[in-house]
Design an enzyme around this catalytic site. Sequence first.
Site, PDB file in Angstrom:
ATOM      1  CB  THR A  93      -0.885   0.018   1.265  1.00 21.75           C
ATOM      2  OG1 THR A  93      -1.578  -1.222   1.354  1.00 21.75           O
ATOM      3  CG2 THR A  93      -1.876   1.163   1.213  1.00 21.75           C
ATOM      4  CE  LYS A 168      -4.802  -1.703   1.771  1.00 18.63           C
ATOM      5  NZ  LYS A 168      -5.298  -2.836   2.503  1.00 18.63           N
ATOM      6  CE  LYS A 243       1.634   2.222   4.235  1.00 22.74           C
ATOM      7  NZ  LYS A 243       2.192   1.078   3.513  1.00 22.74           N
TER       8      LYS A 243
HETATM    9  P1  NAD Z   1       6.042  -6.026   7.198  1.00 25.87           P
HETATM   10  O1  NAD Z   1       6.747  -4.861   7.785  1.00 25.87           O
HETATM   11  O2  NAD Z   1       5.668  -7.174   8.062  1.00 25.87           O
HETATM   12  O3  NAD Z   1       6.881  -6.625   5.959  1.00 25.87           O
HETATM   13  C1  NAD Z   1       7.664  -5.849   5.096  1.00 25.87           C
HETATM   14  C2  NAD Z   1       8.902  -6.652   4.739  1.00 25.87           C
HETATM   15  O4  NAD Z   1       9.684  -5.885   3.826  1.00 25.87           O
HETATM   16  C3  NAD Z   1       9.805  -6.957   5.944  1.00 25.87           C
HETATM   17  O5  NAD Z   1      10.099  -8.336   5.993  1.00 25.87           O
HETATM   18  C4  NAD Z   1      11.058  -6.119   5.687  1.00 25.87           C
HETATM   19  O6  NAD Z   1      12.245  -6.718   6.181  1.00 25.87           O
HETATM   20  C5  NAD Z   1      11.057  -6.056   4.178  1.00 25.87           C
HETATM   21  N1  NAD Z   1      11.839  -4.943   3.637  1.00 25.87           N
HETATM   22  C6  NAD Z   1      11.900  -3.662   4.075  1.00 25.87           C
HETATM   23  N2  NAD Z   1      12.714  -2.940   3.302  1.00 25.87           N
HETATM   24  C7  NAD Z   1      13.172  -3.767   2.325  1.00 25.87           C
HETATM   25  C8  NAD Z   1      14.028  -3.616   1.208  1.00 25.87           C
HETATM   26  N3  NAD Z   1      14.603  -2.440   0.924  1.00 25.87           N
HETATM   27  N4  NAD Z   1      14.263  -4.690   0.415  1.00 25.87           N
HETATM   28  C9  NAD Z   1      13.707  -5.897   0.700  1.00 25.87           C
HETATM   29  N5  NAD Z   1      12.875  -6.116   1.745  1.00 25.87           N
HETATM   30  C10 NAD Z   1      12.600  -5.058   2.541  1.00 25.87           C
HETATM   31  O7  NAD Z   1       4.754  -5.407   6.485  1.00 25.87           O
HETATM   32  P2  NAD Z   1       3.422  -6.189   6.042  1.00 25.87           P
HETATM   33  O8  NAD Z   1       2.451  -6.170   7.158  1.00 25.87           O
HETATM   34  O9  NAD Z   1       3.791  -7.469   5.384  1.00 25.87           O
HETATM   35  O10 NAD Z   1       2.879  -5.162   4.941  1.00 25.87           O
HETATM   36  C11 NAD Z   1       3.519  -5.030   3.682  1.00 25.87           C
HETATM   37  C12 NAD Z   1       2.678  -4.084   2.835  1.00 25.87           C
HETATM   38  O11 NAD Z   1       1.347  -4.618   2.711  1.00 25.87           O
HETATM   39  C13 NAD Z   1       2.527  -2.685   3.438  1.00 25.87           C
HETATM   40  O12 NAD Z   1       2.553  -1.739   2.404  1.00 25.87           O
HETATM   41  C14 NAD Z   1       1.162  -2.738   4.096  1.00 25.87           C
HETATM   42  O13 NAD Z   1       0.562  -1.453   4.193  1.00 25.87           O
HETATM   43  C15 NAD Z   1       0.408  -3.670   3.175  1.00 25.87           C
HETATM   44  N6  NAD Z   1      -0.692  -4.432   3.786  1.00 25.87           N
HETATM   45  C16 NAD Z   1      -0.517  -5.081   4.975  1.00 25.87           C
HETATM   46  C17 NAD Z   1      -1.591  -5.808   5.510  1.00 25.87           C
HETATM   47  C18 NAD Z   1      -1.456  -6.544   6.820  1.00 25.87           C
HETATM   48  O14 NAD Z   1      -2.486  -7.031   7.341  1.00 25.87           O
HETATM   49  N7  NAD Z   1      -0.262  -6.689   7.382  1.00 25.87           N
HETATM   50  C19 NAD Z   1      -2.796  -5.873   4.839  1.00 25.87           C
HETATM   51  C20 NAD Z   1      -2.929  -5.228   3.613  1.00 25.87           C
HETATM   52  C21 NAD Z   1      -1.855  -4.511   3.098  1.00 25.87           C
END
Ligand code: NAD
Length: 290
Positions: A93, A168, A243
């Site tokens: 997102t 979204k 965010k």
């Molecule tokens: P998270 O923080 O658990 O996972 C993000 C991952 O990205 C981490 O493992 C981190 O180490 C990795 N990362 C960060 N910088 C990086 C880089 N430069 N290169 C490679 N890897 C990198 O977040 P999440 O909860 O999995 O959410 C991810 C996305 O999905 C976000 O944009 C969030 O808004 C969206 N989202 C999350 C949910 C939810 O329920 N968690 C639901 C819908 C959407």
Amino acid sequence: MKKVGFVGLGNMGFFMSKILSLNNYVVSGYDVNESVFQTLKEFKITQAPTLSEIAHENDVIITMLPDGIIVEEVWTEILNDIQSKTLLVDCSTIDIKTCKKIHNLAKNKNILSLDAPVSGGTIGAENGSLTFMVGGDDKAYKNMLPLFEVMGNKSILCGHAGSGQATKMCNNLLLAITMSGLGEAIQLANSQSLDMEKFYQVLSTSTGSCWALNNYCPIKNIGPTSPADNNFKPGFSSQLMLKDLTLALSASLQANLNLNIGKKVLENYQKLVENQEGHLDFSNIINYNE
Ligand code: NAD
């Protein structure tokens, strides 16, 4: 479309990549947090040492990263080494401006791209029941459809590049508001010494029912298992919800709209993050209705 590169294997990417692998896609992953691979190796997901390797090796590359700044950095690096005919799909997102910018970066290299943020949380990612809101062109969408069908129950091509992110943003504004409203109803129910199991049984089949209550009930030991049963370990962190609300409020300002309820809910999430609880699940907001 058999070889998939997956960048960002956190709360969501972990399950999304796992389900692709379990459905016979050949998945290689990249994450700055290498510890994620300890478990993912069990599901035949190999660790790519660099983004360059991800860029060279795959038919489709999916990013699932925290924010737009990181997504732009990662896409820029991938696009330096990408093979023609690789499809680039961002499921994170992010803000619409960055989203359109990365679509253009891909277009300049003749690479098909989609924005495809998701709804359904970690439960949906684990079960393969996410909803994908997709922006981009029809050809890219059709190429990606078999993978959307593995990771989700529904995917909708909402329109031009950026439409997925715009959809979204609206969804998460509403989710933050319903979770906050549910918090007020729970506080009122507690003040009346109501039996919370019965409260849940009635509301979850009444006009007050909503996804926040029925699927993600923020009351410990009531309803389906949720972060409330695990000391609000996410799930979807409050930091990420803040965010998303910031993206929605800033888009509303640009459109000269006044989102009164959204503003109040954003303030409550800001307080929660200031109180060092941003890492906990967004449903913890039920304790912050002021
Ligand atoms: P998270 O923080 O658990 O996972 C993000 C991952 O990205 C981490 O493992 C981190 O180490 C990795 N990362 C960060 N910088 C990086 C880089 N430069 N290169 C490679 N890897 C990198 O977040 P999440 O909860 O999995 O959410 C991810 C996305 O999905 C976000 O944009 C969030 O808004 C969206 N989202 C999350 C949910 C939810 O329920 N968690 C639901 C819908 C959407």
